[in-house]
Design an enzyme around this catalytic site. Sequence first.
Site, PDB file in Angstrom:
ATOM      1  N   CYS A 116      -0.346   3.060  -4.929  1.00  0.00           N
ATOM      2  CA  CYS A 116      -1.150   2.141  -5.740  1.00  0.00           C
ATOM      3  C   CYS A 116      -1.007   0.685  -5.308  1.00  0.00           C
ATOM      4  O   CYS A 116      -1.731  -0.182  -5.811  1.00  0.00           O
ATOM      5  CB  CYS A 116      -0.782   2.278  -7.214  1.00  0.00           C
ATOM      6  N   HIS A 256      -2.531  -4.226 -11.376  1.00  0.00           N
ATOM      7  CA  HIS A 256      -2.920  -2.843 -11.110  1.00  0.00           C
ATOM      8  C   HIS A 256      -3.193  -2.148 -12.438  1.00  0.00           C
ATOM      9  O   HIS A 256      -2.414  -2.279 -13.391  1.00  0.00           O
ATOM     10  CB  HIS A 256      -1.811  -2.136 -10.343  1.00  0.00           C
ATOM     11  N   ASN A 286      -7.131   4.779 -13.741  1.00  0.00           N
ATOM     12  CA  ASN A 286      -6.397   4.312 -12.568  1.00  0.00           C
ATOM     13  C   ASN A 286      -7.111   4.814 -11.312  1.00  0.00           C
ATOM     14  O   ASN A 286      -7.058   5.998 -10.986  1.00  0.00           O
ATOM     15  CB  ASN A 286      -4.965   4.840 -12.613  1.00  0.00           C
TER      16      ASN A 286
END
Length: 333
Positions: A116, A256, A286
Site C-alpha cells: 500500500c 492512505h 482500500n
Amino acid sequence: MTKITAAITGVGGYVPDFVLSNSLLEQMVDTTDEWITTRTGIKERRILKEEGKGASFLGKKAVEDLFRKTGTNPADIDLVIFASVTPDMPVAISGAYLATEIGAVNAFAIDLQAACSSFLYGMSVAARYIESGRYKKVLLVGADKMSSIIDYTDRATCIIFGDGAGAVLFEPNYEGLGVQDEYLRSDGTGREYLKIEAGGSILPTTIETLQEGKNNLYQDGKTVFKYAVSRMADVTDIILERNHLNAENLNWLVPHQANKRIIDATADRMGLTHDKVMVNIQHYGNTTSATLPLALYDYEKQLRKGDNIIFVAFGGGFTWGALYLKWAYNPIQ
C-alpha cells in the site's frame, strides 16, 4: 543554477462502474452495513467486472483522463512508473504494456511494488528522476485490481478492498514547489501479517495452494491496525518537525485510505481539523496503490498553488513513510 524540484502538474483518476455496496456484501458473507461502516468507514467499493481486463486497463483509463485535462502529448513522456500489487502478469511488466497502450513511445517503464506504500515510494522515485535534470515528464500511475486477489467468502478482507487507479504527472519546477522532503521506512518482520503466501518462489502455485486459499490476500487485521496507527503518526511527526510545519500552516493531509479509524488517529495526533484531511474511503474502500492519487483526483479543485501537503501511507512488508510536497498549480477551470 536554479535548483530543480519535482512538481505534480496534472492528476487523473478512474474507478470501474460496478458498485459493490455494503448491502450487497451482506448477501455474500456474515456481515452488516453497520459493522463495516463502524469499523472501517467504508460504504461501497468499485469492482472491475470485465473479463480480460487487469490493473493496466485501470491505469490506462486514469492516464487518459490526465492527458485529456492537461493536453499532454504521450510522446513527450520520458518515464512511466507503474505502482501496483496486482500487475497484469508476474513477469512481463505492466508498466511497459501501459506505456505502449497510452502511446508513450519515447518512454521507458518500470513496475514498483511496495504494497500500500507503492504510490508513495513511486513519488520519491519520480522526484529523483526529475531532479536529475535529465527527465522532463515522469508519469506515475497507481492502479490495483484488488478483486483479483480477494476471497469473497472471507469477511475479514472482502469488505475492505476495491479496484481503481490514479495517475499524476511530474515535471521540473523552478519556483521551489513540488517535493520538499520525505521519510520512508520498511520492516521485514511484518510480512507474516499481511501477505499472499503462495505464487512466489518460496511456494509456487499448485492445485493445493489454490484449494487452501493461499493465493488470496491474508491480513491479521488487529496487528496491521496497531502498526499502521503508530508508524503513520510517527513519520508525519518527523516531517512536521523537520519542515517547521504545524496544524496551522499545513493545508492538507493525504493519507492512505485503509481504515477511517487509522486516518482519524493520524489526523488527531497531528492536531489537524478534519476539513484538512482528504477522505474518500467511504466510496472506494482500500484501492491499495491507487488511494493517494484518487484522493488528489477527488480533491484537485480544492487545491491552491503553494499549498503544503503531506502524503502518508502504510503497507504490507511492512512499508511506510511520509512525503511533503508544495502544490504547484491552481485548479483547472
